[in-house]
Motif scaffolding. Structure first.
Motif, PDB file in Angstrom:
ATOM      1  N   GLU A   1      -1.069 -13.555   8.856  1.00 44.77           N
ATOM      2  CA  GLU A   1       0.117 -14.398   9.087  1.00 44.77           C
ATOM      3  C   GLU A   1       0.867 -14.553   7.781  1.00 44.77           C
ATOM      4  O   GLU A   1       0.342 -14.274   6.713  1.00 44.77           O
ATOM      5  N   GLY A   2       2.084 -15.068   7.888  1.00 45.33           N
ATOM      6  CA  GLY A   2       2.827 -15.382   6.678  1.00 45.33           C
ATOM      7  C   GLY A   2       4.014 -14.470   6.468  1.00 45.33           C
ATOM      8  O   GLY A   2       4.158 -13.446   7.131  1.00 45.33           O
ATOM      9  N   VAL A   3       4.884 -14.878   5.556  1.00 42.74           N
ATOM     10  CA  VAL A   3       6.115 -14.142   5.301  1.00 42.74           C
ATOM     11  C   VAL A   3       6.035 -13.497   3.923  1.00 42.74           C
ATOM     12  O   VAL A   3       5.672 -14.150   2.940  1.00 42.74           O
ATOM     13  N   VAL A   4       6.350 -12.205   3.859  1.00 39.95           N
ATOM     14  CA  VAL A   4       6.442 -11.505   2.580  1.00 39.95           C
ATOM     15  C   VAL A   4       7.892 -11.102   2.379  1.00 39.95           C
ATOM     16  O   VAL A   4       8.482 -10.437   3.238  1.00 39.95           O
ATOM     17  N   LYS A   5       8.483 -11.568   1.299  1.00 46.35           N
ATOM     18  CA  LYS A   5       9.851 -11.158   1.002  1.00 46.35           C
ATOM     19  C   LYS A   5       9.845 -10.262  -0.225  1.00 46.35           C
ATOM     20  O   LYS A   5       9.190 -10.560  -1.225  1.00 46.35           O
ATOM     21  N   PHE A   6      10.576  -9.138  -0.109  1.00 41.41           N
ATOM     22  CA  PHE A   6      10.701  -8.228  -1.244  1.00 41.41           C
ATOM     23  C   PHE A   6      12.174  -8.146  -1.585  1.00 41.41           C
ATOM     24  O   PHE A   6      12.985  -7.790  -0.727  1.00 41.41           O
ATOM     25  N   ALA A   7      12.545  -8.507  -2.795  1.00 43.26           N
ATOM     26  CA  ALA A   7      13.942  -8.558  -3.232  1.00 43.26           C
ATOM     27  C   ALA A   7      14.782  -9.382  -2.253  1.00 43.26           C
ATOM     28  O   ALA A   7      15.891  -9.006  -1.897  1.00 43.26           O
ATOM     29  N   GLY A   8      14.210 -10.489  -1.792  1.00 39.38           N
ATOM     30  CA  GLY A   8      14.950 -11.403  -0.934  1.00 39.38           C
ATOM     31  C   GLY A   8      14.902 -11.077   0.536  1.00 39.38           C
ATOM     32  O   GLY A   8      15.308 -11.878   1.371  1.00 39.38           O
ATOM     33  N   GLU A   9      14.401  -9.878   0.885  1.00 42.48           N
ATOM     34  CA  GLU A   9      14.375  -9.510   2.296  1.00 42.48           C
ATOM     35  C   GLU A   9      12.958  -9.538   2.849  1.00 42.48           C
ATOM     36  O   GLU A   9      12.014  -9.129   2.177  1.00 42.48           O
ATOM     37  N   GLU A  10      12.875  -9.988   4.095  1.00 49.91           N
ATOM     38  CA  GLU A  10      11.555 -10.071   4.698  1.00 49.91           C
ATOM     39  C   GLU A  10      11.039  -8.668   5.026  1.00 49.91           C
ATOM     40  O   GLU A  10      11.758  -7.855   5.601  1.00 49.91           O
ATOM     41  N   VAL A  11       9.813  -8.391   4.632  1.00 47.90           N
ATOM     42  CA  VAL A  11       9.228  -7.081   4.913  1.00 47.90           C
ATOM     43  C   VAL A  11       7.862  -7.263   5.545  1.00 47.90           C
ATOM     44  O   VAL A  11       7.260  -8.333   5.459  1.00 47.90           O
ATOM     45  N   ASN A  12       7.409  -6.194   6.214  1.00 45.61           N
ATOM     46  CA  ASN A  12       6.091  -6.226   6.837  1.00 45.61           C
ATOM     47  C   ASN A  12       5.308  -5.023   6.316  1.00 45.61           C
ATOM     48  O   ASN A  12       5.533  -3.899   6.733  1.00 45.61           O
ATOM     49  N   ILE A  13       4.430  -5.265   5.348  1.00 46.58           N
ATOM     50  CA  ILE A  13       3.695  -4.158   4.715  1.00 46.58           C
ATOM     51  C   ILE A  13       2.376  -3.950   5.436  1.00 46.58           C
ATOM     52  O   ILE A  13       1.529  -4.836   5.454  1.00 46.58           O
ATOM     53  N   THR A  14       2.225  -2.776   6.050  1.00 41.93           N
ATOM     54  CA  THR A  14       0.978  -2.544   6.780  1.00 41.93           C
ATOM     55  C   THR A  14       0.200  -1.335   6.283  1.00 41.93           C
ATOM     56  O   THR A  14      -0.949  -1.146   6.643  1.00 41.93           O
ATOM     57  N   THR A  15       0.818  -0.487   5.464  1.00 42.72           N
ATOM     58  CA  THR A  15       0.076   0.656   4.929  1.00 42.72           C
ATOM     59  C   THR A  15       0.337   0.794   3.432  1.00 42.72           C
ATOM     60  O   THR A  15       1.344   0.303   2.913  1.00 42.72           O
ATOM     61  N   ALA A  16      -0.595   1.491   2.774  1.00 46.07           N
ATOM     62  CA  ALA A  16      -0.454   1.712   1.337  1.00 46.07           C
ATOM     63  C   ALA A  16       0.763   2.588   1.047  1.00 46.07           C
ATOM     64  O   ALA A  16       1.443   2.433   0.036  1.00 46.07           O
ATOM     65  N   ARG A  17       1.038   3.512   1.964  1.00 45.86           N
ATOM     66  CA  ARG A  17       2.181   4.404   1.793  1.00 45.86           C
ATOM     67  C   ARG A  17       3.480   3.602   1.743  1.00 45.86           C
ATOM     68  O   ARG A  17       4.367   3.853   0.937  1.00 45.86           O
ATOM     69  N   GLN A  18       3.537   2.588   2.635  1.00 47.08           N
ATOM     70  CA  GLN A  18       4.719   1.732   2.720  1.00 47.08           C
ATOM     71  C   GLN A  18       4.945   0.969   1.406  1.00 47.08           C
ATOM     72  O   GLN A  18       6.053   0.933   0.883  1.00 47.08           O
ATOM     73  N   SER A  19       3.886   0.370   0.901  1.00 44.16           N
ATOM     74  CA  SER A  19       4.040  -0.406  -0.337  1.00 44.16           C
ATOM     75  C   SER A  19       4.423   0.524  -1.481  1.00 44.16           C
ATOM     76  O   SER A  19       5.230   0.165  -2.338  1.00 44.16           O
ATOM     77  N   GLY A  20       3.845   1.732  -1.461  1.00 45.82           N
ATOM     78  CA  GLY A  20       4.181   2.701  -2.504  1.00 45.82           C
ATOM     79  C   GLY A  20       5.653   3.071  -2.468  1.00 45.82           C
ATOM     80  O   GLY A  20       6.316   3.175  -3.502  1.00 45.82           O
ATOM     81  N   ALA A  21       6.178   3.252  -1.248  1.00 45.53           N
ATOM     82  CA  ALA A  21       7.587   3.613  -1.094  1.00 45.53           C
ATOM     83  C   ALA A  21       8.504   2.491  -1.584  1.00 45.53           C
ATOM     84  O   ALA A  21       9.611   2.741  -2.072  1.00 45.53           O
TER      85      ALA A  21
END
Lengths: 245, 413
Positions: free
Chosen positions: A59-79
């Motif tokens: 649960e919870g909100v992750v914001k990256f550079a002000g925008e809400e994102v949903n990180i579910t894979t390592a590839r995604q975070s890497g990108a």
């Protein structure tokens, strides 16, 4: 203060009946070193695994550079530009520095590995961090010291244009001189505009290099303070749960 | 940054500096080809003195031909050894492929090329099978390839029938090990080798200059080319003289198998040194977990390595039947162990991640020399096996000690 590059709010994670993260808020700023401290079992590893996508949050909100994102894979975070330097560094000892820095993303030109381009870029990445301890970029990693290996691992994230670099205990296995070198490197990394999140058990290191200090205690964020506003004893108080904000 | 200090790359400095750097690497334990070359020179002196036949041109030509089979098998095995695995079945896989090949030729002699292609498909399939068991199921490669090592001779026995032996009737196949190139084309082959070596070095050099990197002095390249020309020229010259006892029926020229073997070694080296696959193979051999985290599909690399090993082994099988002229049900059982020994003598680490094709080929030459030399001395085969075993033990010890000295860990982390 400006908007944080990464902002976590109300992040939760449980493994079966065990609530490891019980609603965490955390702000990480570009150009700053944020230290994440806490005793064993406080949830530090779980927190970074969620951010790197290896173990997504429940649960919870992750914001990256002000925008809400949903990180579910390592590839995604890497990108997105989130790089994690794990404690074991994940380097191949039989390969040289350049080969390690480009592992998995080797450049090709004229149908073959473009060694010269990779060598030049690796060299520039190391120079941008003012690394002077490495004799040759074509040295095998097996011949490097612990601090130099840490340097290579960090420089690899620079090469990938990381915006957020998460360091897991970067000085844990190092001697005094090498710790100093790595901490200087961490400082320069942040000064170059990268948001650095550094997990550490060593408060001396933390106070030497960190701008912000975030303290986890049994899955809750008990404090996120500016380093200049606090001191050693207070932080120990937060870590052990004796002191609360 | 204000205080930019250029980081060295190992390409700086004069020719003398480069030699100094080479020797300091040797002292640090990066032996490279030195043990294999040393062993070669010792054996050359030893057998040269002990046997009047060893240094005759006919025996030297024989030695080159004999070593080609082992060299190819060694190059094949390097691919799996580099990822810290072993394929004991490579030899018998080649034997099985060749048994199928000659069996099919009995009924369809005109389609021998298609039959040969089918044999290579068998190699590919067996390689995939071993790789699948290792990479996907997690069976140790030693065990699964040992299972095939035991089972495939049985398959061969069934294919070959009662007698257990079938003759090779295809003249093109027999020619590989028994025919020689015309004298002029031996020199042409040497010329091509020199030009290719020079061109590749210049190719790298131009790329480095374009990227603004330091380059080694040209003199070093000229020395390398000159050394290659001298050694290669010597060999070609030796093979250009007639080695026949009958002056009316001269036997001269480079054996047909040599350009084939050189091409295979070159292609393998190219694959390992200059392609992404080669780099990933070394990474998987050095630290599979690091490779996985770097986004490398470790299982695919492993399976591909086993496929390459089995397929290259098939070429070695072709060389083998070309030389002995038949296929037996025990084909390929002995050679795979010699090939492991050859790879280790050539400095390929059984722990994975370290080794070069050229050095492994030198190792194969050393093992072939022992075989050939002891044979000429009339020493019983039993002693031959013991000496080969001893050389392997020494090579493995040298490897372990050198590694200790270079501070690299012996374990596969």
């Amino acid at each position: 203060m400006s908007t944080p590059l990464v902002e976590l709010s109300g992040v939760k994670k449980s493994f079966g009946p065990v609530d490891v993260l019980k609603g965490i808020d955390l702000k990480i700023y570009a150009g700053k070193v944020t230290a994440l401290v806490g005793d064993n079992g406080a949830g530090k590893s779980t927190l970074i695994k969620g951010l790197s996508g290896v173990q997504p949050y429940d649960e919870g909100v992750v914001k990256f550079a002000g925008e809400e994102v949903n990180i579910t894979t390592a590839r995604q975070s890497g990108a997105m530009g989130i790089e994690v330097v794990y404690q074991d560094l994940a380097l191949c000892e039989n390969l040289d520095i350049v080969q390690n820095m480009f592992l998995g993303r080797e450049e090709i030109s004229q149908l073959t590995l473009d060694e010269s381009s990779m060598e030049a870029q690796a060299s520039r990445a190391l120079q941008s961090l003012s690394v002077k301890t490495v004799k040759s970029v074509r040295q095998k990693v097996s011949s490097l010291s612990g601090g130099q290996r840490q340097t290579v691992a960090i420089a690899r994230s620079v090469l990938r244009d990381a915006k957020v670099v998460i360091l897991d205990e970067p000085t844990a296995a190092l001697g005094v001189a090498q710790t100093e070198q790595v901490l200087n490197l961490v400082r320069r990394l942040a000064d170059s505009g990268v948001a650095v999140l550094m997990i550490s058990h060593n408060l001396v290191d933390v106070f030497q290099v960190a701008d912000d200090i975030a303290v986890l205690y049994l899955g809750t964020m008990v404090a996120q303070l500016e380093a200049k506003d606090t001191n050693h004893n207070d932080v120990i108080g937060y870590i052990t749960g004796l002191k609360k904000l | 940054m204000s205080d930019v200090v250029p980081i060295k790359t190992g390409h700086e400095g004069s020719t003398a500096d480069q030699f100094k750097a080479y020797f300091s690497r040797l002292r640090a334990g990066e032996m490279g080809a030195v043990p294999a070359v040393g062993a070669m020179l010792v054996l050359l002196g030893l057998f040269g003195t002990l046997s009047p036949y060893f240094l005759t041109t006919i025996n030297i030509a024989n030695l080159f031909v004999q070593s080609a089979t082992l060299m190819t098998m060694t190059a094949a095995l390097v691919f799996v050894i580099l990822i810290g695995e072993i394929d004991l079945s490579a030899g018998v896989t080649a034997g099985t492929g060749m048994a199928v090949f000659v069996k099919l030729n009995q009924t369809m002699p005109d389609l021998w090329l298609a039959n040969l292609a089918f044999a290579f498909l068998i190699g590919l399939a067996v390689g995939w099978l071993v790789g699948f068991f290792v990479a996907k199921i997690g069976v140790p490669s030693f065990v699964i390839s040992l299972a095939l090592y035991l089972a495939l001779p049985g398959v061969m026995l069934i294919i070959l029938g009662e007698g257990g032996v079938l003759r090779v009737e295809v003249p093109e196949i027999k020619a590989i090990m028994n025919q020689n190139l015309p004298v002029w084309s031996g020199w042409a082959m040497l010329g091509v080798c020199l030009v290719v070596t020079f061109a590749m070095a210049m190719w790298d050099r131009t790329r480095r200059i374009k990227a603004g990197l330091a380059v080694r002095p040209m003199a070093l390249l000229w020395i390398k080319i000159a050394a290659l020309a001298a050694v290669g020229g010597g060999v070609v010259q030796l093979l250009s003289v007639s080695r026949s006892l009958n002056p009316l029926n001269p036997i001269q020229g480079v054996p047909l198998v040599m350009p084939l073997a050189i091409f295979i070694l070159f292609a393998c080296t190219f694959l390992l040194d200059r392609t992404r696959f080669g780099r990933h193979l070394f990474a998987v051999g050095g630290n599979p977990e690091a490779a996985r985290r770097a986004g490398i599909k470790v299982a695919n690399i492993r399976i591909t390595a086993f496929i390459i090993t089995s397929t290259l082994a098939m070429i070695s099988g072709v060389f083998n039947i070309s030389r002995i002229g038949n296929v037996e049900s025990s084909a390929g059982k002995a050679i795979v162990l010699s090939a492991v020994a050859a790879a280790v003598v050539g400095g390929v680490s059984l722990f994975g991640g370290r080794g070069r094709i050229a050095h492994a080929a030198l190792g194969a030459f050393v093992i072939a020399m022992i075989d050939n030399g002891l044979g000429l001395l009339g020493i019983p085969a039993g002693v031959n096996f013991m000496v080969t075993g001893g050389v392997l033990a020494i090579a493995a010890t040298v490897d372990a000690l050198a590694r200790k000295r270079s501070g690299a860990s012996l374990t596969r982390s």
